[in-house]
Scaffold this motif. Structure first.
Motif, mmCIF file in Angstrom:
data_model
loop_
_atom_site.group_PDB
_atom_site.id
_atom_site.type_symbol
_atom_site.label_atom_id
_atom_site.label_comp_id
_atom_site.label_asym_id
_atom_site.label_seq_id
_atom_site.Cartn_x
_atom_site.Cartn_y
_atom_site.Cartn_z
ATOM 1 N N VAL A 106 0.844 -1.199 0.000
ATOM 2 C CA VAL A 106 0.000 0.000 0.000
ATOM 3 C C VAL A 106 0.876 1.244 0.000
ATOM 4 C CG1 VAL A 106 -1.812 1.306 1.198
ATOM 5 C CG2 VAL A 106 -1.919 -1.187 1.132
ATOM 6 N N VAL A 107 1.839 1.295 0.917
ATOM 7 C CA VAL A 107 2.666 2.496 1.039
ATOM 8 C C VAL A 107 3.415 2.804 -0.265
ATOM 9 C CG1 VAL A 107 4.803 1.494 1.990
ATOM 10 C CG2 VAL A 107 4.102 3.775 2.688
ATOM 11 N N GLY A 108 3.886 1.795 -0.967
ATOM 12 C CA GLY A 108 4.638 2.015 -2.210
ATOM 13 C C GLY A 108 3.857 2.784 -3.258
ATOM 14 N N PRO A 109 2.707 2.257 -3.707
ATOM 15 C CA PRO A 109 1.954 2.978 -4.732
ATOM 16 C C PRO A 109 1.350 4.301 -4.230
ATOM 17 C CG PRO A 109 0.767 1.006 -4.057
ATOM 18 C CD PRO A 109 2.136 0.938 -3.440
ATOM 19 N N VAL A 110 1.040 4.373 -2.947
ATOM 20 C CA VAL A 110 0.524 5.638 -2.399
ATOM 21 C C VAL A 110 1.577 6.729 -2.565
ATOM 22 C CG1 VAL A 110 -0.002 6.818 -0.222
ATOM 23 C CG2 VAL A 110 -1.219 4.728 -0.824
ATOM 24 N N LEU A 111 2.814 6.456 -2.147
ATOM 25 C CA LEU A 111 3.881 7.458 -2.265
ATOM 26 C C LEU A 111 4.185 7.774 -3.731
ATOM 27 C CD1 LEU A 111 6.296 6.227 0.568
ATOM 28 C CD2 LEU A 111 4.560 8.034 0.675
ATOM 29 N N SER A 112 4.167 6.747 -4.583
ATOM 30 C CA SER A 112 4.434 6.960 -6.013
ATOM 31 C C SER A 112 3.355 7.822 -6.662
ATOM 32 C CB SER A 112 4.535 5.616 -6.739
ATOM 33 O OG SER A 112 5.647 4.876 -6.279
ATOM 34 N N ALA A 113 2.095 7.564 -6.316
ATOM 35 C CA ALA A 113 0.990 8.341 -6.896
ATOM 36 C C ALA A 113 1.059 9.801 -6.443
ATOM 37 C CB ALA A 113 -0.348 7.718 -6.518
ATOM 38 N N ILE A 114 1.369 10.015 -5.171
ATOM 39 C CA ILE A 114 1.517 11.382 -4.662
ATOM 40 C C ILE A 114 2.639 12.091 -5.413
ATOM 41 C CG2 ILE A 114 2.254 12.755 -2.661
ATOM 42 C CD1 ILE A 114 0.734 10.665 -0.908
ATOM 43 N N GLU A 115 3.738 11.377 -5.616
ATOM 44 C CA GLU A 115 4.888 11.942 -6.328
ATOM 45 C C GLU A 115 4.516 12.376 -7.742
ATOM 46 O OE1 GLU A 115 8.875 9.799 -7.438
ATOM 47 O OE2 GLU A 115 8.781 10.066 -5.258
#
Length: 196
Positions: A106-115
């Protein structure tokens, strides 16, 4: 918005310790049902479904039958070309995530999408980690990066917004009766009492 449900699979659930598995399954059913009822573009992604992690929860299959899931090898769904294309291809600038495990998938794609400039939400009680600490640290990290935490019932009711919306009233209350625990029993009680 688009809804992305990641790795709600048997093998991933076996090691999930931050939330009771029955509660997780109920909350996952609420989220999947909400996506279906409100016609939210929904991406279901798995990791090694046939060779390791196993089948998607039946609570998801009920609303989104197998056949269109995106199976990956990457831990970060955002880094899988097919998944990335499916998510960004919805054209939605808001993305809601839920999955196993919170601290990895979850944390991986969340941070990538925010980026990449997306407004991101995550459903904390339809996600889980290998420990309470792992889940909580991931939640804190996502919030610090700008993601908004929500819960499964909150997600459903923000989509319903008004009980006068009759086209979704019955499907929503039926969903909560099935997966909403005490809240669902309360709705069943109210419906039964109001008949008299």
């Amino acid at each position: 918005h688009a809804l992305v449900m990641i790795d709600h699979e048997s093998q991933m659930a076996f090691a999930t310790k931050s939330i009771d598995i029955n509660v997780l399954r109920q909350n996952t059913g609420i989220v999947a049902g909400a996506g279906k009822i409100f016609k939210v573009p929904t991406i279901i992604s798995t990791v090694f479904e046939k060779s390791f992690a196993g089948p998607v929860f039946p609570e998801i299959q009920e609303f989104f039958p197998a056949g269109n899931y995106i199976d990956r090898t990457t831990m970060n769904t955002w880094e899988d070309p097919k998944a990335h294309k499916a998510i960004t291809g919805t054209g939605k600038k808001k993305i809601v995530f839920a999955g196993l495990w919170t601290e990895v998938c979850v944390v991986g794609p969340v941070l990538s999408a925010i980026e990449e400039g997306y407004k991101v939400y995550f459903i904390s009680d339809a996600s889980g980690g290998v420990s309470q600490e792992a889940h909580e640290m991931a939640v804190q990290r996502m919030i610090q990066a700008g993601a908004q935490p929500i819960t499964s019932i909150q997600y459903l009711l923000e989509l319903q917004r008004d009980w006068a919306r009759q086209e979704t009233y019955k499907p929503v209350t039926d969903l909560v009766k099935k997966y909403g625990g005490a809240y669902g029993i309360g709705i069943q009680y109210a419906h039964d009492m109001l008949k008299h």
